[in-house]
Design a protein around this motif. Structure first.
Motif, PDB file in Angstrom:
ATOM      1  N   GLY A 121     -11.092   6.752  44.244  1.00 28.97           N
ATOM      2  CA  GLY A 121     -12.194   7.450  44.885  1.00 28.97           C
ATOM      3  C   GLY A 121     -13.539   6.890  44.471  1.00 28.97           C
ATOM      4  N   LEU A 122     -14.429   6.789  45.430  1.00 32.45           N
ATOM      5  CA  LEU A 122     -15.813   6.402  45.188  1.00 32.45           C
ATOM      6  C   LEU A 122     -16.627   7.670  45.412  1.00 32.45           C
ATOM      7  CD1 LEU A 122     -17.779   4.183  44.488  1.00 32.45           C
ATOM      8  CD2 LEU A 122     -17.830   3.537  46.899  1.00 32.45           C
ATOM      9  N   SER A 123     -16.989   8.322  44.329  1.00 38.20           N
ATOM     10  CA  SER A 123     -17.563   9.665  44.371  1.00 38.20           C
ATOM     11  C   SER A 123     -19.067   9.642  44.584  1.00 38.20           C
ATOM     12  CB  SER A 123     -17.252  10.366  43.050  1.00 38.20           C
ATOM     13  OG  SER A 123     -17.962  11.564  42.940  1.00 38.20           O
ATOM     14  N   TYR A 124     -19.512  10.449  45.516  1.00 42.58           N
ATOM     15  CA  TYR A 124     -20.942  10.659  45.715  1.00 42.58           C
ATOM     16  C   TYR A 124     -21.302  12.125  45.468  1.00 42.58           C
ATOM     17  CZ  TYR A 124     -19.620  12.701  50.194  1.00 42.58           C
ATOM     18  OH  TYR A 124     -19.054  13.496  51.162  1.00 42.58           O
ATOM     19  N   ASN A 125     -20.320  12.928  45.074  1.00 45.88           N
ATOM     20  CA  ASN A 125     -20.500  14.364  44.964  1.00 45.88           C
ATOM     21  C   ASN A 125     -19.576  14.878  43.857  1.00 45.88           C
ATOM     22  OD1 ASN A 125     -19.896  17.230  45.551  1.00 45.88           O
ATOM     23  ND2 ASN A 125     -21.121  16.884  47.398  1.00 45.88           N
ATOM     24  N   PRO A 126     -20.026  15.834  43.057  1.00 47.91           N
ATOM     25  CA  PRO A 126     -19.188  16.349  41.957  1.00 47.91           C
ATOM     26  C   PRO A 126     -17.851  16.942  42.396  1.00 47.91           C
ATOM     27  CG  PRO A 126     -21.452  17.088  41.689  1.00 47.91           C
ATOM     28  CD  PRO A 126     -21.365  16.420  43.041  1.00 47.91           C
ATOM     29  N   LYS A 127     -17.707  17.332  43.672  1.00 49.53           N
ATOM     30  CA  LYS A 127     -16.445  17.929  44.105  1.00 49.53           C
ATOM     31  C   LYS A 127     -15.280  16.950  43.982  1.00 49.53           C
ATOM     32  CE  LYS A 127     -17.179  16.893  48.994  1.00 49.53           C
ATOM     33  NZ  LYS A 127     -17.456  17.431  50.296  1.00 49.53           N
ATOM     34  N   PHE A 128     -15.549  15.664  43.972  1.00 52.87           N
ATOM     35  CA  PHE A 128     -14.488  14.672  43.811  1.00 52.87           C
ATOM     36  C   PHE A 128     -13.744  14.883  42.498  1.00 52.87           C
ATOM     37  CE2 PHE A 128     -16.347  12.477  47.275  1.00 52.87           C
ATOM     38  CZ  PHE A 128     -15.479  11.475  47.683  1.00 52.87           C
ATOM     39  N   ALA A 129     -14.475  15.176  41.426  1.00 57.48           N
ATOM     40  CA  ALA A 129     -13.855  15.321  40.111  1.00 57.48           C
ATOM     41  C   ALA A 129     -12.837  16.451  40.090  1.00 57.48           C
ATOM     42  CB  ALA A 129     -14.923  15.542  39.047  1.00 57.48           C
ATOM     43  N   GLY A 130     -13.165  17.594  40.672  1.00 58.62           N
ATOM     44  CA  GLY A 130     -12.235  18.714  40.691  1.00 58.62           C
ATOM     45  C   GLY A 130     -10.970  18.401  41.465  1.00 58.62           C
ATOM     46  N   PHE A 131     -11.131  17.810  42.644  1.00 58.54           N
ATOM     47  CA  PHE A 131      -9.966  17.430  43.444  1.00 58.54           C
ATOM     48  C   PHE A 131      -9.139  16.385  42.702  1.00 58.54           C
ATOM     49  CE2 PHE A 131      -8.219  14.299  46.488  1.00 58.54           C
ATOM     50  CZ  PHE A 131      -7.195  15.087  47.009  1.00 58.54           C
ATOM     51  N   ALA A 132      -9.802  15.404  42.139  1.00 62.64           N
ATOM     52  CA  ALA A 132      -9.098  14.328  41.439  1.00 62.64           C
ATOM     53  C   ALA A 132      -8.281  14.876  40.265  1.00 62.64           C
ATOM     54  CB  ALA A 132     -10.091  13.280  40.962  1.00 62.64           C
ATOM     55  N   GLU A 133      -8.863  15.777  39.506  1.00 58.69           N
ATOM     56  CA  GLU A 133      -8.136  16.382  38.385  1.00 58.69           C
ATOM     57  C   GLU A 133      -6.941  17.181  38.887  1.00 58.69           C
ATOM     58  OE1 GLU A 133      -8.398  15.903  35.140  1.00 58.69           O
ATOM     59  OE2 GLU A 133     -10.068  14.528  35.461  1.00 58.69           O
ATOM     60  N   LEU A 134      -7.136  17.899  39.965  1.00 56.49           N
ATOM     61  CA  LEU A 134      -6.079  18.742  40.525  1.00 56.49           C
ATOM     62  C   LEU A 134      -4.845  17.929  40.912  1.00 56.49           C
ATOM     63  CD1 LEU A 134      -5.564  21.728  41.268  1.00 56.49           C
ATOM     64  CD2 LEU A 134      -6.448  21.200  43.539  1.00 56.49           C
ATOM     65  N   ILE A 135      -5.050  16.724  41.430  1.00 53.08           N
ATOM     66  CA  ILE A 135      -3.901  15.912  41.854  1.00 53.08           C
ATOM     67  C   ILE A 135      -3.557  14.802  40.858  1.00 53.08           C
ATOM     68  CG2 ILE A 135      -4.267  16.434  44.294  1.00 53.08           C
ATOM     69  CD1 ILE A 135      -5.237  13.457  44.536  1.00 53.08           C
ATOM     70  N   GLY A 136      -4.101  14.885  39.650  1.00 51.69           N
ATOM     71  CA  GLY A 136      -3.722  13.954  38.597  1.00 51.69           C
ATOM     72  C   GLY A 136      -4.328  12.570  38.706  1.00 51.69           C
ATOM     73  N   MET A 137      -5.484  12.446  39.366  1.00 51.58           N
ATOM     74  CA  MET A 137      -6.110  11.126  39.469  1.00 51.58           C
ATOM     75  C   MET A 137      -7.548  11.149  38.951  1.00 51.58           C
ATOM     76  SD  MET A 137      -7.061  10.594  43.513  1.00 51.58           S
ATOM     77  CE  MET A 137      -8.504   9.599  43.232  1.00 51.58           C
ATOM     78  N   GLY A 138      -7.818  12.036  38.013  1.00 53.46           N
ATOM     79  CA  GLY A 138      -9.169  12.170  37.491  1.00 53.46           C
ATOM     80  C   GLY A 138      -9.728  10.889  36.902  1.00 53.46           C
ATOM     81  N   ASP A 139      -8.844  10.023  36.456  1.00 53.68           N
ATOM     82  CA  ASP A 139      -9.290   8.756  35.873  1.00 53.68           C
ATOM     83  C   ASP A 139      -9.465   7.656  36.922  1.00 53.68           C
ATOM     84  OD1 ASP A 139      -6.572   8.645  36.420  1.00 53.68           O
ATOM     85  OD2 ASP A 139      -6.103   7.412  34.678  1.00 53.68           O
ATOM     86  N   ARG A 140      -9.279   7.989  38.200  1.00 59.03           N
ATOM     87  CA  ARG A 140      -9.386   6.985  39.267  1.00 59.03           C
ATOM     88  C   ARG A 140     -10.549   7.263  40.210  1.00 59.03           C
ATOM     89  NH1 ARG A 140      -3.941   7.332  41.745  1.00 59.03           N
ATOM     90  NH2 ARG A 140      -3.459   8.958  40.270  1.00 59.03           N
ATOM     91  N   ILE A 141     -11.619   7.798  39.638  1.00 57.98           N
ATOM     92  CA  ILE A 141     -12.831   8.090  40.402  1.00 57.98           C
ATOM     93  C   ILE A 141     -13.985   7.313  39.769  1.00 57.98           C
ATOM     94  CG2 ILE A 141     -14.500   9.891  41.011  1.00 57.98           C
ATOM     95  CD1 ILE A 141     -11.915  10.253  42.487  1.00 57.98           C
TER      96      ILE A 141
END
Length: 192
Positions: A121-141
């Motif tokens: 993910g290329l994040s432009y908004n903090p909501k990416f972090a929550g979604f990423a953590e939820l699906i186990g990809m928090g380290d891929r943002i």
């Protein structure tokens, strides 16, 4: 990124200038060039075709224009295409044919996650972090600001390499997320 001859991979153009920098601003130009360089390297290393799937194409969002600008700056632009798909089911099906999905928008990332595609993910908004953590990809943002002003290009390149070289995605986190959503919807309607 879709490959014409090998298994596909994917890049989804978002408005990664989420800090409100238009593509023709100095920061926007830097972002565009860095994305073009990154995708050129991926094409050269993996023999990929890059498929941009812009989802927000109104004049105020202009993901399609951003995607065309990146393609125009790529040395390997002939190995890239911009395809507007307005049907979510078709977008999800296309994402499912990809080897990896680089997403700058949340909804296409969600669709690709549901298809078991390795995500970055290329994040432009903090909501990416929550979604990423939820699906186990928090380290891929990667935050777009670090792409423009920091070491985000190297990190994004490393993450995309890993997504393309890695094996199948563990469906567990996405399945748990899906089950939570289904349970929440059931409880919501049970209360009506």
């Amino acid at each position: 990124m879709v490959s014409a001859s090998a298994a596909p991979a994917a890049a989804q153009a978002g408005s990664p200038a989420g800090h409100s920098q238009p593509p023709d601003s100095p920061d926007g130009q830097r972002m565009v060039q860095r994305l073009a360089d990154l995708l050129d390297r991926q094409v050269e290393c993996f023999g990929l075709r890059v498929l941009f799937l812009p989802t927000y194409c109104s004049a105020s969002e202009a993901d399609d224009q951003l995607a065309r600008t990146v393609v125009a700056r790529m040395r390997r632009g002939a190995d890239a295409a911009v395809v507007r798909i307005d049907d979510a089911a078709l977008l999800k099906a296309c994402a499912g044919r990809c080897r990896a999905f680089l997403g700058g928008r949340m909804h296409p990332l969600i669709l690709a996650a549901g298809m078991g595609v390795p995500l970055v993910g290329l994040s432009y908004n903090p909501k990416f972090a929550g979604f990423a953590e939820l699906i186990g990809m928090g380290d891929r943002i990667v935050d777009v600001r670090s792409l423009v002003h920091g070491d985000g290009l190297e990190r994004l390149d490393h993450l995309l390499d890993a997504a393309l070289r890695g094996g199948p995605v563990d469906p567990g986190p996405v399945d748990r997320c899906r089950a939570m959503v289904e349970d929440g919807v059931r409880r919501l309607f049970a209360g009506l």
